[in-house]
Design a protein around this motif. Sequence first.
Motif, PDB file in Angstrom:
ATOM      1  N   LEU A 163      51.212  51.035  36.122  1.00 32.00           N
ATOM      2  CA  LEU A 163      50.077  50.144  36.295  1.00 32.00           C
ATOM      3  C   LEU A 163      48.807  50.989  36.342  1.00 32.00           C
ATOM      4  O   LEU A 163      48.686  51.903  37.163  1.00 32.00           O
ATOM      5  CB  LEU A 163      50.235  49.359  37.597  1.00 32.00           C
ATOM      6  CG  LEU A 163      49.242  48.233  37.889  1.00 32.00           C
ATOM      7  CD1 LEU A 163      49.290  47.166  36.808  1.00 32.00           C
ATOM      8  CD2 LEU A 163      49.546  47.613  39.254  1.00 32.00           C
ATOM      9  N   LEU A 164      47.867  50.689  35.435  1.00 33.21           N
ATOM     10  CA  LEU A 164      46.620  51.433  35.340  1.00 33.21           C
ATOM     11  C   LEU A 164      45.477  50.544  35.814  1.00 33.21           C
ATOM     12  O   LEU A 164      45.249  49.470  35.252  1.00 33.21           O
ATOM     13  CB  LEU A 164      46.358  51.880  33.897  1.00 33.21           C
ATOM     14  CG  LEU A 164      47.517  52.556  33.157  1.00 33.21           C
ATOM     15  CD1 LEU A 164      47.070  52.997  31.763  1.00 33.21           C
ATOM     16  CD2 LEU A 164      48.077  53.721  33.938  1.00 33.21           C
ATOM     17  N   LEU A 165      44.761  50.977  36.836  1.00 25.70           N
ATOM     18  CA  LEU A 165      43.718  50.156  37.443  1.00 25.70           C
ATOM     19  C   LEU A 165      42.357  50.852  37.339  1.00 25.70           C
ATOM     20  O   LEU A 165      42.193  51.987  37.800  1.00 25.70           O
ATOM     21  CB  LEU A 165      44.039  49.877  38.914  1.00 25.70           C
ATOM     22  CG  LEU A 165      45.384  49.214  39.219  1.00 25.70           C
ATOM     23  CD1 LEU A 165      45.485  48.883  40.702  1.00 25.70           C
ATOM     24  CD2 LEU A 165      45.580  47.963  38.386  1.00 25.70           C
ATOM     25  N   ASP A 166      41.390  50.148  36.757  1.00 30.39           N
ATOM     26  CA  ASP A 166      40.040  50.666  36.543  1.00 30.39           C
ATOM     27  C   ASP A 166      39.108  50.081  37.602  1.00 30.39           C
ATOM     28  O   ASP A 166      38.697  48.929  37.496  1.00 30.39           O
ATOM     29  CB  ASP A 166      39.568  50.292  35.134  1.00 30.39           C
ATOM     30  CG  ASP A 166      38.201  50.877  34.785  1.00 30.39           C
ATOM     31  OD1 ASP A 166      37.528  51.403  35.686  1.00 30.39           O
ATOM     32  OD2 ASP A 166      37.807  50.796  33.614  1.00 30.39           O
ATOM     33  N   LEU A 197      45.184  54.992  39.346  1.00 34.98           N
ATOM     34  CA  LEU A 197      43.995  54.237  39.734  1.00 34.98           C
ATOM     35  C   LEU A 197      42.776  55.141  39.634  1.00 34.98           C
ATOM     36  O   LEU A 197      42.819  56.298  40.052  1.00 34.98           O
ATOM     37  CB  LEU A 197      44.169  53.713  41.162  1.00 34.98           C
ATOM     38  CG  LEU A 197      43.075  52.849  41.785  1.00 34.98           C
ATOM     39  CD1 LEU A 197      43.687  51.874  42.793  1.00 34.98           C
ATOM     40  CD2 LEU A 197      42.010  53.699  42.496  1.00 34.98           C
ATOM     41  N   ILE A 198      41.678  54.610  39.076  1.00 35.86           N
ATOM     42  CA  ILE A 198      40.432  55.368  39.063  1.00 35.86           C
ATOM     43  C   ILE A 198      39.419  54.659  39.955  1.00 35.86           C
ATOM     44  O   ILE A 198      39.379  53.432  40.046  1.00 35.86           O
ATOM     45  CB  ILE A 198      39.860  55.554  37.645  1.00 35.86           C
ATOM     46  CG1 ILE A 198      39.432  54.226  37.022  1.00 35.86           C
ATOM     47  CG2 ILE A 198      40.874  56.264  36.753  1.00 35.86           C
ATOM     48  CD1 ILE A 198      38.684  54.385  35.709  1.00 35.86           C
ATOM     49  N   SER A 199      38.609  55.455  40.660  1.00 37.35           N
ATOM     50  CA  SER A 199      37.667  54.878  41.609  1.00 37.35           C
ATOM     51  C   SER A 199      36.590  55.900  41.956  1.00 37.35           C
ATOM     52  O   SER A 199      36.781  57.111  41.809  1.00 37.35           O
ATOM     53  CB  SER A 199      38.404  54.448  42.880  1.00 37.35           C
ATOM     54  OG  SER A 199      37.504  53.927  43.849  1.00 37.35           O
ATOM     55  N   HIS A 200      35.468  55.385  42.425  1.00 35.12           N
ATOM     56  CA  HIS A 200      34.425  56.239  42.995  1.00 35.12           C
ATOM     57  C   HIS A 200      34.484  56.220  44.526  1.00 35.12           C
ATOM     58  O   HIS A 200      33.722  56.910  45.183  1.00 35.12           O
ATOM     59  CB  HIS A 200      33.046  55.753  42.545  1.00 35.12           C
ATOM     60  CG  HIS A 200      32.687  54.407  43.125  1.00 35.12           C
ATOM     61  ND1 HIS A 200      33.140  53.225  42.580  1.00 35.12           N
ATOM     62  CD2 HIS A 200      31.955  54.067  44.223  1.00 35.12           C
ATOM     63  CE1 HIS A 200      32.680  52.213  43.314  1.00 35.12           C
ATOM     64  NE2 HIS A 200      31.970  52.702  44.319  1.00 35.12           N
ATOM     65  N   ASP A 201      35.401  55.412  45.081  1.00 35.68           N
ATOM     66  CA  ASP A 201      35.453  55.156  46.522  1.00 35.68           C
ATOM     67  C   ASP A 201      36.543  55.997  47.185  1.00 35.68           C
ATOM     68  O   ASP A 201      37.742  55.798  46.909  1.00 35.68           O
ATOM     69  CB  ASP A 201      35.727  53.664  46.745  1.00 35.68           C
ATOM     70  CG  ASP A 201      35.586  53.250  48.202  1.00 35.68           C
ATOM     71  OD1 ASP A 201      35.633  54.129  49.075  1.00 35.68           O
ATOM     72  OD2 ASP A 201      35.424  52.038  48.451  1.00 35.68           O
ATOM     73  N   PRO A 202      36.187  56.925  48.075  1.00 36.25           N
ATOM     74  CA  PRO A 202      37.201  57.735  48.761  1.00 36.25           C
ATOM     75  C   PRO A 202      38.216  56.907  49.539  1.00 36.25           C
ATOM     76  O   PRO A 202      39.353  57.367  49.758  1.00 36.25           O
ATOM     77  CB  PRO A 202      36.368  58.615  49.707  1.00 36.25           C
ATOM     78  CG  PRO A 202      35.017  58.693  49.072  1.00 36.25           C
ATOM     79  CD  PRO A 202      34.815  57.346  48.429  1.00 36.25           C
ATOM     80  N   ASP A 203      37.840  55.688  49.966  1.00 32.06           N
ATOM     81  CA  ASP A 203      38.792  54.844  50.686  1.00 32.06           C
ATOM     82  C   ASP A 203      39.971  54.453  49.799  1.00 32.06           C
ATOM     83  O   ASP A 203      41.100  54.296  50.279  1.00 32.06           O
ATOM     84  CB  ASP A 203      38.108  53.580  51.217  1.00 32.06           C
ATOM     85  CG  ASP A 203      37.188  53.875  52.392  1.00 32.06           C
ATOM     86  OD1 ASP A 203      37.319  54.963  52.994  1.00 32.06           O
ATOM     87  OD2 ASP A 203      36.328  53.029  52.700  1.00 32.06           O
ATOM     88  N   ASP A 204      39.719  54.293  48.493  1.00 35.18           N
ATOM     89  CA  ASP A 204      40.816  53.999  47.568  1.00 35.18           C
ATOM     90  C   ASP A 204      41.759  55.193  47.464  1.00 35.18           C
ATOM     91  O   ASP A 204      42.982  55.038  47.387  1.00 35.18           O
ATOM     92  CB  ASP A 204      40.273  53.650  46.182  1.00 35.18           C
ATOM     93  CG  ASP A 204      39.547  52.316  46.142  1.00 35.18           C
ATOM     94  OD1 ASP A 204      39.780  51.491  47.037  1.00 35.18           O
ATOM     95  OD2 ASP A 204      38.738  52.109  45.207  1.00 35.18           O
TER      96      ASP A 204
END
Length: 226
Positions: A163-166, A197-204
């Motif tokens: 599963l790839l999440l943007d 998963l890609i994110s800019h949020d350290p919480d993710d």
Amino acid sequence: MQLELAIQKRYEQGGRRFALDIEFGCDTQRLVLLGPSGSGKSLTLKAIAGLMTPDAGRIRLGGRTLFDAARGVALPARARKMGYLFQDYALLPHLTVRQNVAFGVAGSRWFNPSRRVRAPEAERWIEAFGLGALADAYPHTLSGGQRQRAALARALAAKPEALLLDEPFAALDAPLRAHMRAELGELLAQTGIPLILISHDPDDATAFGDTVFTLADGRLARQGAA
């Protein structure tokens, strides 16, 4: 999830140049690519999914070669068996929730499920995400959280190998982000489906990162979110 990736891609548009040159490997169930906008996260995810073709390099997932420029291997997106969740969810506006999820089961972008269709795999995920009461609703009538659940149900209905999440939580307010992180975490634990998963949020990264790679300016800056 065994992932080996070493790719290069160069862009030049409107006087701006960008070079993606990234190499890493991981052998964990959940991978997070962390970094600011423009760091190359989305390009890397699209390369894994088969939505972008690198200029050079290779990508292997679970022992399968998805891309190898030197050998002339570039599997099309549909053959990679990935569940891809776009940041804007990309639900088909003319289809109901049930039809959108059934579209995922069909595995063809030309398939137009009937409103009367009751695909067992689609119904399973509609119920799993609590969308039964909204099954006949259209995307424009749904809240952001409801659209995300519908998009996740569609991605999982295709029985993906990963599963790839943007940026899956970027459009949600803080309480809903926390709720959806918990919900997704429970779902992944139940299904055992690998996650990138890609994110800019350290919480993710904290919530999902068995392995975390931080990107900056198209390159791997470091391993770990800190």
